[in-house]
Design a protein around this motif. Sequence first.
Motif, PDB file in Angstrom:
ATOM      1  N   SER A 746       0.844  -1.194   0.000  1.00 57.12           N
ATOM      2  CA  SER A 746       0.000   0.000   0.000  1.00 57.12           C
ATOM      3  C   SER A 746       0.878   1.242   0.000  1.00 57.12           C
ATOM      4  CB  SER A 746      -0.929   0.015   1.217  1.00 57.12           C
ATOM      5  OG  SER A 746      -0.184   0.115   2.426  1.00 57.12           O
ATOM      6  N   GLY A 747       0.287   2.367  -0.375  1.00 54.34           N
ATOM      7  CA  GLY A 747       1.005   3.628  -0.438  1.00 54.34           C
ATOM      8  C   GLY A 747       1.396   3.968  -1.866  1.00 54.34           C
ATOM      9  N   GLU A 748       1.508   5.264  -2.155  1.00 58.44           N
ATOM     10  CA  GLU A 748       1.878   5.726  -3.490  1.00 58.44           C
ATOM     11  C   GLU A 748       3.394   5.870  -3.608  1.00 58.44           C
ATOM     12  OE1 GLU A 748      -0.640   8.545  -5.761  1.00 58.44           O
ATOM     13  OE2 GLU A 748      -1.427   9.026  -3.766  1.00 58.44           O
ATOM     14  N   ILE A 749       3.924   5.422  -4.741  1.00 59.92           N
ATOM     15  CA  ILE A 749       5.373   5.407  -4.943  1.00 59.92           C
ATOM     16  C   ILE A 749       5.777   6.460  -5.961  1.00 59.92           C
ATOM     17  CG2 ILE A 749       7.358   3.986  -5.570  1.00 59.92           C
ATOM     18  CD1 ILE A 749       5.794   3.065  -3.054  1.00 59.92           C
ATOM     19  N   ASP A 750       6.855   7.166  -5.650  1.00 66.26           N
ATOM     20  CA  ASP A 750       7.512   8.056  -6.594  1.00 66.26           C
ATOM     21  C   ASP A 750       8.596   7.227  -7.292  1.00 66.26           C
ATOM     22  OD1 ASP A 750       8.864   9.974  -7.985  1.00 66.26           O
ATOM     23  OD2 ASP A 750       9.563  11.100  -6.240  1.00 66.26           O
ATOM     24  N   HIS A 751       8.231   6.649  -8.443  1.00 69.32           N
ATOM     25  CA  HIS A 751       9.143   5.748  -9.156  1.00 69.32           C
ATOM     26  C   HIS A 751      10.237   6.544  -9.860  1.00 69.32           C
ATOM     27  CE1 HIS A 751       6.819   2.076  -8.558  1.00 69.32           C
ATOM     28  NE2 HIS A 751       5.734   2.771  -8.817  1.00 69.32           N
ATOM     29  N   ARG A 752      11.489   6.181  -9.572  1.00 66.65           N
ATOM     30  CA  ARG A 752      12.618   6.879 -10.187  1.00 66.65           C
ATOM     31  C   ARG A 752      13.564   5.915 -10.910  1.00 66.65           C
ATOM     32  NH1 ARG A 752      14.240  11.129  -5.307  1.00 66.65           N
ATOM     33  NH2 ARG A 752      12.106  11.862  -4.905  1.00 66.65           N
ATOM     34  N   ASP A 753      13.156   4.688 -11.022  1.00 64.96           N
ATOM     35  CA  ASP A 753      14.012   3.667 -11.641  1.00 64.96           C
ATOM     36  C   ASP A 753      13.861   3.679 -13.157  1.00 64.96           C
ATOM     37  OD1 ASP A 753      12.137   1.189 -12.602  1.00 64.96           O
ATOM     38  OD2 ASP A 753      11.253   2.284 -10.925  1.00 64.96           O
ATOM     39  N   MET A 754      14.693   2.868 -13.807  1.00 58.69           N
ATOM     40  CA  MET A 754      14.600   2.667 -15.249  1.00 58.69           C
ATOM     41  C   MET A 754      14.445   1.175 -15.551  1.00 58.69           C
ATOM     42  SD  MET A 754      17.403   5.484 -16.516  1.00 58.69           S
ATOM     43  CE  MET A 754      16.712   5.638 -18.155  1.00 58.69           C
ATOM     44  N   VAL A 755      13.744   0.491 -14.651  1.00 56.53           N
ATOM     45  CA  VAL A 755      13.551  -0.953 -14.772  1.00 56.53           C
ATOM     46  C   VAL A 755      12.098  -1.286 -15.092  1.00 56.53           C
ATOM     47  CG1 VAL A 755      13.681  -3.165 -13.568  1.00 56.53           C
ATOM     48  CG2 VAL A 755      15.429  -1.421 -13.161  1.00 56.53           C
ATOM     49  N   LEU A 756      11.182  -0.729 -14.314  1.00 55.31           N
ATOM     50  CA  LEU A 756       9.776  -1.059 -14.467  1.00 55.31           C
ATOM     51  C   LEU A 756       9.197  -0.433 -15.735  1.00 55.31           C
ATOM     52  CD1 LEU A 756       8.506  -0.541 -10.800  1.00 55.31           C
ATOM     53  CD2 LEU A 756       9.119  -2.689 -11.918  1.00 55.31           C
ATOM     54  N   THR A 757       8.269  -1.162 -16.339  1.00 55.85           N
ATOM     55  CA  THR A 757       7.565  -0.602 -17.486  1.00 55.85           C
ATOM     56  C   THR A 757       6.539   0.416 -17.003  1.00 55.85           C
ATOM     57  OG1 THR A 757       5.823  -2.282 -17.432  1.00 55.85           O
ATOM     58  CG2 THR A 757       7.814  -2.798 -18.705  1.00 55.85           C
ATOM     59  N   ARG A 758       5.998   1.141 -17.955  1.00 56.30           N
ATOM     60  CA  ARG A 758       4.981   2.130 -17.623  1.00 56.30           C
ATOM     61  C   ARG A 758       3.781   1.469 -16.942  1.00 56.30           C
ATOM     62  NH1 ARG A 758       3.577   5.011 -22.821  1.00 56.30           N
ATOM     63  NH2 ARG A 758       5.766   5.575 -22.620  1.00 56.30           N
ATOM     64  N   ALA A 759       3.386   0.314 -17.452  1.00 52.62           N
ATOM     65  CA  ALA A 759       2.234  -0.381 -16.865  1.00 52.62           C
ATOM     66  C   ALA A 759       2.545  -0.862 -15.448  1.00 52.62           C
ATOM     67  CB  ALA A 759       1.837  -1.563 -17.749  1.00 52.62           C
ATOM     68  N   GLU A 760       3.760  -1.339 -15.231  1.00 54.96           N
ATOM     69  CA  GLU A 760       4.140  -1.813 -13.900  1.00 54.96           C
ATOM     70  C   GLU A 760       4.186  -0.666 -12.895  1.00 54.96           C
ATOM     71  OE1 GLU A 760       6.905  -5.659 -15.177  1.00 54.96           O
ATOM     72  OE2 GLU A 760       7.776  -3.650 -15.124  1.00 54.96           O
ATOM     73  N   ARG A 761       4.592   0.504 -13.343  1.00 58.49           N
ATOM     74  CA  ARG A 761       4.574   1.656 -12.437  1.00 58.49           C
ATOM     75  C   ARG A 761       3.143   2.029 -12.074  1.00 58.49           C
ATOM     76  NH1 ARG A 761       9.276   5.830 -14.604  1.00 58.49           N
ATOM     77  NH2 ARG A 761      11.010   4.349 -14.459  1.00 58.49           N
ATOM     78  N   ALA A 762       2.266   1.981 -13.044  1.00 56.55           N
ATOM     79  CA  ALA A 762       0.869   2.339 -12.797  1.00 56.55           C
ATOM     80  C   ALA A 762       0.216   1.355 -11.832  1.00 56.55           C
ATOM     81  CB  ALA A 762       0.105   2.373 -14.117  1.00 56.55           C
TER      82      ALA A 762
END
Length: 784
Positions: A746-762
Amino acid sequence: MTDSAQQASIGSQTCPFGGAGAEKAAQDGCPVTDPAAMARAFDAFEGPYQLDPAEALRWSRDQLPVFYSPKLGYWVVSRYDDIKAVFRDGILFSPRNVLEKVTPATPEAMEVLKSYGYAMNRTMVNEDEPAHMERRRALMDHFIPANLEHHQEMVRRLTREKMDAFIDQGRVDLVEAMLYEVPLNVALHFLGVPEDEIAVLRTFSVAHSVNTWGKPTDDQQIAVAHDVGRFWEYAGKIIEKMKAEPEGTGWMHETIRKNAEMPDVVTDSYVHSMMMAIIVAAHETTSLASVNMFKTLLSNREAWDDICADPSLIPNAVEECLRYAGSIVAWRRQTTAPTTLNGVDLPEGAKLLIVQASGNQDERHFEDGDKFDIYRDNAVDHLTFGYGSHQCMGKNIGRMEMRIFLEEFTRRLPHLRLAEQAFTYLPNTSFRGPDHLWVEWDPALNPEREHLQLAHDNLYFPVGAPSRRDIARKVRVADVRQEADGIVGLTLEDAKGRPLPRWSAGAHVELVAGGYDRKYSLCGQADAPGYDLAILREDEGRGGSRYICDHLREGMELRLRGPSNLFRLDEEAPAYVLIAGGIGVTPILAMADRLKALGKPYAIHYCGRARATMALLGRLQADHSDHLSLHIKDEGARADLPAIVAALPEGGQIYCCGPERMITALEDLTADRPEGTLHFEHFSAHDTGLDPDKEQAFDVELKDSGLTLTVAADQTLLDAMQAAGIDVASDCCEGLCGSCEVDVLSGEIDHRDMVLTRAERAENRRMMACCSRAKNGGRIKLAL
């Protein structure tokens, strides 16, 4: 799964007797002809599994990673990712059968146990949630790294006392002379248990192991039952003595006090059962692991000699020994609902034997995984301690002991060698280590005879997992060449002329030179004796590539980590499109070589600014001309990415390494394609360094560990968790590799990586602990 279904799910057949067993199989005739037959023939108590469990299951890792063993009555799991997935989900894959007898007790043995009042109950190792985590939280404090530090002096004192007794003998059985008794004394000291009956405890410990994980005959079961019963009585007597010492120190004293404070959490039955189980668990695994460590290192003399010359290698050498020859071969789980594991349907109540020894040599995770390599930079990923909420609490005690043993022996007896002997093992499914380990040396060559202080010197290694930054092998620059404008080619060889580890397509190494640590993909022939790299000189970069391009010369020595593979090629797809942008060609070339060798259909699209700037172009044209399309900007030939994606055959996969804009465009174009269509690797990272003036502190709840941590504005989530003693793998610490991925509850993440796809971040289900943070300083909850 039926035999026919199993047969349909595999490809070519191989003999299960690989390596040293292959010659014997050739002489005797291979006992099976297909994986389904291998599954039927699998015997955990006889034959190859008892000789070498990892090698015995090579066929399974390659062809049938989850199979049912009718002889054992268990589903056997052999691949790293599958084993980790089982460990990760303690609800679906319950530990309730961990201490269940593999061989059911006879009625006569049950009557013997009953006569002793034997009533073994759940302990933390085989207990379901929520009871498990409630007890773990209540009893975890003694195991925190900071609270283990003071035990180092005691371990060293016990080790030196034993060594002093035999150092001038020239020949000794290390098991009898030290490696059984010292871990037992350490365990008893840690627990607060009297140390006056070691011989009795050894008999009891063996009986408990045979009773739980072995296959005793009906007659043997009677004798074993008597020993187990006496062990139960003995544990009860110790508890009564300890209850009379309310101020006693040690973990069992703390457990007894918690029993009085919170009897609903730390129950009476738990205290008695845990006393019996922990005496075995706290020393047997460390004792066997230590014996395996010395046997492995003395059988790999170059590694032993390297440690003698450079003791800083000890922490990682211990991890590699735990990976390659750990004492815990396999563990057990039971499904609580129907599920699917690696495409195999498992019913509710299915019993699983998850073979860590096999997973620890799985080349899908460990490059050249069946080779012993003390320079392996991801050895700490091993599954010997388990994983997840039930990971071994005593892992850092074991590490501490093994490091001290190895340090003392390599300093005081560097000329130690294995004696000629036949090794014997206690037959069982789960624990492995030789019954005896005879070693010999020439006492006249003992270094301390000339340098008395050697017997009293010692190093200090912090309690906990080793730092990856301390691990690197020495290599020599064998060749420096100009690959293209602004691009230098290097060939590296081992500094001592040894073979370098094998690697797979997509793998990279990390060069340590001039104060810089930089990762570069391997781009040479996989079977070549050296490693080939192509390095772009980046004038606006952070200095690493400039140093390498400007300063490295033939014959120079530098340090290297790896190889590691975080951009692994899935070799099961029907077709492939490989897209390279600029220097991103390096892993793409290796993938093309591999696909050509496999006879797979593939197409290569190589994009560059000008021919003169395109590295490795000559080799691509020579070896892959029929599959190669060039898209060169100054020749007016730009890549039509929409057309390339549209032409992808059904089920095909795209592999891309290049600039961010190219990868972003491909993400857009494949958004409606099945998951797993696009695989990418960036060859550069954003600036992921922290600016405390712009960051916000945030709280993170670690559900499985029962902890809540505050991550400061000048601290990464990864740093905060490692400081709290939570083992989290990490590698680049730049958001590029994915090693430090954690599950978000739970909780909102500020994604700063270059690993996850756009869908995975969402989806917001995963994050990279090295760089990503809670959004706006909010609170997050992780499955750790």
